[in-house]
Design a protein around this motif. Sequence first.
Motif, PDB file in Angstrom:
ATOM      1  N   SER A  22       0.832  -1.200   0.000  1.00 17.40           N
ATOM      2  CA  SER A  22       0.000   0.000   0.000  1.00 17.40           C
ATOM      3  C   SER A  22       0.871   1.256   0.000  1.00 17.40           C
ATOM      4  CB  SER A  22      -0.906  -0.004   1.234  1.00 17.40           C
ATOM      5  OG  SER A  22      -1.649   1.188   1.315  1.00 17.40           O
ATOM      6  N   GLY A  23       0.435   2.255  -0.768  1.00 17.24           N
ATOM      7  CA  GLY A  23       1.164   3.516  -0.833  1.00 17.24           C
ATOM      8  C   GLY A  23       2.085   3.639  -2.012  1.00 17.24           C
ATOM      9  N   TYR A  24       2.341   2.530  -2.707  1.00  9.38           N
ATOM     10  CA  TYR A  24       3.219   2.575  -3.869  1.00  9.38           C
ATOM     11  C   TYR A  24       2.464   3.151  -5.063  1.00  9.38           C
ATOM     12  CZ  TYR A  24       6.665   1.128  -7.352  1.00  9.38           C
ATOM     13  OH  TYR A  24       7.592   1.121  -8.349  1.00  9.38           O
ATOM     14  N   ARG A  25       3.140   3.962  -5.840  1.00  8.92           N
ATOM     15  CA  ARG A  25       2.510   4.591  -7.001  1.00  8.92           C
ATOM     16  C   ARG A  25       3.196   4.106  -8.277  1.00  8.92           C
ATOM     17  NH1 ARG A  25       3.280   9.786  -9.348  1.00  8.92           N
ATOM     18  NH2 ARG A  25       4.814  10.245  -7.709  1.00  8.92           N
ATOM     19  N   SER A  26       2.433   3.435  -9.129  1.00  9.49           N
ATOM     20  CA  SER A  26       2.924   2.996 -10.434  1.00  9.49           C
ATOM     21  C   SER A  26       2.668   4.082 -11.473  1.00  9.49           C
ATOM     22  CB  SER A  26       2.197   1.716 -10.871  1.00  9.49           C
ATOM     23  OG  SER A  26       2.384   0.676  -9.943  1.00  9.49           O
ATOM     24  N   ARG A  27       3.327   3.961 -12.604  1.00 10.81           N
ATOM     25  CA  ARG A  27       3.010   4.844 -13.728  1.00 10.81           C
ATOM     26  C   ARG A  27       1.742   4.358 -14.420  1.00 10.81           C
ATOM     27  NH1 ARG A  27       8.692   5.231 -13.737  1.00 10.81           N
ATOM     28  NH2 ARG A  27       9.328   7.427 -13.719  1.00 10.81           N
ATOM     29  N   LEU A 162      12.416 -16.058 -15.081  1.00 14.40           N
ATOM     30  CA  LEU A 162      11.949 -14.679 -15.019  1.00 14.40           C
ATOM     31  C   LEU A 162      12.959 -13.839 -14.252  1.00 14.40           C
ATOM     32  CD1 LEU A 162       8.250 -15.334 -13.893  1.00 14.40           C
ATOM     33  CD2 LEU A 162       9.132 -15.263 -16.222  1.00 14.40           C
ATOM     34  N   SER A 163      13.141 -12.604 -14.689  1.00 16.48           N
ATOM     35  CA  SER A 163      13.921 -11.658 -13.894  1.00 16.48           C
ATOM     36  C   SER A 163      13.239 -10.302 -13.924  1.00 16.48           C
ATOM     37  CB  SER A 163      15.369 -11.548 -14.402  1.00 16.48           C
ATOM     38  OG  SER A 163      15.431 -10.960 -15.694  1.00 16.48           O
ATOM     39  N   THR A 164      13.424  -9.553 -12.839  1.00 20.93           N
ATOM     40  CA  THR A 164      12.847  -8.218 -12.700  1.00 20.93           C
ATOM     41  C   THR A 164      13.571  -7.533 -11.543  1.00 20.93           C
ATOM     42  OG1 THR A 164      10.730  -7.011 -12.613  1.00 20.93           O
ATOM     43  CG2 THR A 164      10.999  -8.843 -11.065  1.00 20.93           C
ATOM     44  N   PRO A 165      13.624  -6.207 -11.523  1.00 25.86           N
ATOM     45  CA  PRO A 165      14.315  -5.550 -10.413  1.00 25.86           C
ATOM     46  C   PRO A 165      13.766  -5.956  -9.042  1.00 25.86           C
ATOM     47  CG  PRO A 165      13.847  -3.970 -12.143  1.00 25.86           C
ATOM     48  CD  PRO A 165      13.135  -5.233 -12.520  1.00 25.86           C
ATOM     49  N   ALA A 166      14.643  -5.980  -8.056  1.00 21.30           N
ATOM     50  CA  ALA A 166      14.245  -6.222  -6.666  1.00 21.30           C
ATOM     51  C   ALA A 166      14.186  -4.869  -5.961  1.00 21.30           C
ATOM     52  CB  ALA A 166      15.240  -7.149  -5.973  1.00 21.30           C
ATOM     53  N   ARG A 167      12.984  -4.359  -5.751  1.00 20.18           N
ATOM     54  CA  ARG A 167      12.854  -2.993  -5.234  1.00 20.18           C
ATOM     55  C   ARG A 167      13.509  -2.817  -3.878  1.00 20.18           C
ATOM     56  NH1 ARG A 167       7.748  -2.709  -4.542  1.00 20.18           N
ATOM     57  NH2 ARG A 167       7.598  -2.299  -2.314  1.00 20.18           N
ATOM     58  N   GLU A 168      13.476  -3.858  -3.054  1.00 17.20           N
ATOM     59  CA  GLU A 168      14.047  -3.721  -1.720  1.00 17.20           C
ATOM     60  C   GLU A 168      15.554  -3.477  -1.774  1.00 17.20           C
ATOM     61  OE1 GLU A 168      14.114  -8.272  -2.362  1.00 17.20           O
ATOM     62  OE2 GLU A 168      12.994  -6.523  -3.057  1.00 17.20           O
ATOM     63  N   CYS A 169      16.195  -3.923  -2.863  1.00 16.70           N
ATOM     64  CA  CYS A 169      17.632  -3.748  -2.999  1.00 16.70           C
ATOM     65  C   CYS A 169      18.001  -2.430  -3.671  1.00 16.70           C
ATOM     66  CB  CYS A 169      18.221  -4.894  -3.818  1.00 16.70           C
ATOM     67  SG  CYS A 169      17.979  -6.526  -3.102  1.00 16.70           S
ATOM     68  N   ARG A 170      17.058  -1.801  -4.327  1.00 13.98           N
ATOM     69  CA  ARG A 170      17.354  -0.601  -5.108  1.00 13.98           C
ATOM     70  C   ARG A 170      16.867   0.666  -4.425  1.00 13.98           C
ATOM     71  NH1 ARG A 170      17.108  -2.166 -11.510  1.00 13.98           N
ATOM     72  NH2 ARG A 170      17.917  -4.281 -11.290  1.00 13.98           N
ATOM     73  N   SER A 171      15.643   0.640  -3.937  1.00 14.56           N
ATOM     74  CA  SER A 171      15.098   1.853  -3.321  1.00 14.56           C
ATOM     75  C   SER A 171      14.409   1.587  -1.994  1.00 14.56           C
ATOM     76  CB  SER A 171      14.113   2.532  -4.288  1.00 14.56           C
ATOM     77  OG  SER A 171      13.098   1.636  -4.684  1.00 14.56           O
ATOM     78  N   GLY A 172      14.286   0.321  -1.597  1.00  9.50           N
ATOM     79  CA  GLY A 172      13.670  -0.018  -0.319  1.00  9.50           C
ATOM     80  C   GLY A 172      12.256  -0.544  -0.476  1.00  9.50           C
ATOM     81  N   TYR A 173      11.869  -1.402   0.449  1.00  3.97           N
ATOM     82  CA  TYR A 173      10.519  -1.989   0.414  1.00  3.97           C
ATOM     83  C   TYR A 173       9.442  -0.911   0.345  1.00  3.97           C
ATOM     84  CZ  TYR A 173      11.896  -6.797   1.622  1.00  3.97           C
ATOM     85  OH  TYR A 173      12.412  -8.058   1.603  1.00  3.97           O
ATOM     86  N   ASP A 174       9.617   0.155   1.110  1.00  4.05           N
ATOM     87  CA  ASP A 174       8.554   1.141   1.262  1.00  4.05           C
ATOM     88  C   ASP A 174       8.751   2.372   0.392  1.00  4.05           C
ATOM     89  OD1 ASP A 174       7.254  -0.492   3.149  1.00  4.05           O
ATOM     90  OD2 ASP A 174       8.603   0.216   4.727  1.00  4.05           O
ATOM     91  N   ALA A 175       9.594   2.267  -0.646  1.00  5.58           N
ATOM     92  CA  ALA A 175       9.748   3.364  -1.600  1.00  5.58           C
ATOM     93  C   ALA A 175       8.387   3.657  -2.241  1.00  5.58           C
ATOM     94  CB  ALA A 175      10.760   2.990  -2.672  1.00  5.58           C
ATOM     95  N   PRO A 176       8.031   4.932  -2.365  1.00  4.88           N
ATOM     96  CA  PRO A 176       6.683   5.260  -2.808  1.00  4.88           C
ATOM     97  C   PRO A 176       6.450   5.107  -4.305  1.00  4.88           C
ATOM     98  CG  PRO A 176       7.931   7.264  -2.424  1.00  4.88           C
ATOM     99  CD  PRO A 176       8.801   6.130  -1.981  1.00  4.88           C
ATOM    100  N   GLY A 177       7.527   5.013  -5.121  1.00 10.42           N
ATOM    101  CA  GLY A 177       7.338   4.935  -6.554  1.00 10.42           C
ATOM    102  C   GLY A 177       6.910   6.281  -7.128  1.00 10.42           C
ATOM    103  N   PRO A 178       6.846   6.400  -8.446  1.00 11.92           N
ATOM    104  CA  PRO A 178       7.204   5.380  -9.432  1.00 11.92           C
ATOM    105  C   PRO A 178       8.710   5.164  -9.509  1.00 11.92           C
ATOM    106  CG  PRO A 178       6.653   7.444 -10.534  1.00 11.92           C
ATOM    107  CD  PRO A 178       6.364   7.644  -9.080  1.00 11.92           C
ATOM    108  N   PRO A 179       9.162   4.144 -10.254  1.00 13.81           N
ATOM    109  CA  PRO A 179      10.592   3.831 -10.308  1.00 13.81           C
ATOM    110  C   PRO A 179      11.415   4.969 -10.901  1.00 13.81           C
ATOM    111  CG  PRO A 179       9.274   2.026 -11.186  1.00 13.81           C
ATOM    112  CD  PRO A 179       8.357   3.186 -11.033  1.00 13.81           C
ATOM    113  N   ARG A 180      12.701   4.992 -10.550  1.00 11.04           N
ATOM    114  CA  ARG A 180      13.605   5.999 -11.124  1.00 11.04           C
ATOM    115  C   ARG A 180      13.731   5.831 -12.635  1.00 11.04           C
ATOM    116  NH1 ARG A 180      16.760   4.775  -6.423  1.00 11.04           N
ATOM    117  NH2 ARG A 180      18.058   3.373  -7.664  1.00 11.04           N
TER     118      ARG A 180
END
Length: 236
Positions: A22-27, A162-180
């Motif tokens: 909750s709280g994450y913002r996608s494009r 399958l591969s995809t970025p791991a958000r917890e390793c890049r910006s943190g579990y609770d990063a609000p998004g959208p991605p950099r």
Amino acid sequence: MHANTATSRQPIGGAESYFIRSGYRSRDRVEYFLDETDDTVTWQPDVYPYTAARAKELGRDVVIDIGCGRAGKLASLADEYPAWSCIGVDFGDNLVWCRDNHPFGEWIEVDLESAERLPIAPSLVRRSIVVCSDMIEHVVNPMPTLSLIRGLLLEGSAAAVLSTPARECRSGYDAPGPPRNPSHVREWASDEFQALLKASGFEIHYAGLTRSDDASNGLSTQLLLVGVGKAEREQR
């Protein structure tokens, strides 16, 4: 442990957010990703070698690449295993480029956000392994792509990588998004993405982290091997 990888106190989300917290913002929309780079960095350098290793273990000689882009890493695989068949699936300029520039492979153009099946001969599917490398974060609705992959598994493909970025390793579990990265719609933490896959009918055989690139060698990309249940496959 790096601060960004500390476990979140927030529970994972539900199906309406593709299980992102909750709280994450996608494009809402994203520009078409034109797969052209001149740099010397190889992104996700270990995903295709991992796929090849699994193909050999499972006795498969067809690689189906979902969201192949310009298929540079698929081309390297084709050079290393010339007896194998390679099928690239994408749409737009990337797929046109593959047809015009690669002397190997079969190139299938489909809209990965709307297609319901892939026009691949059943005899090839039954000899195949699927790879979908760092593509799922580029689509607004990931469900059609996951459905296409699951369909291939049900038709006899051995497994999907399958591969995809791991958000917890890049910006943190609770990063609000959208991605950099402006061409990414959303990025999942590892537990969120695994929840999405399980809810989509996949069995997860392996889940870990792999290198994002061969310059930093940082482990910030999710790598998963998935399949479907034997009983479900036999019902087809």
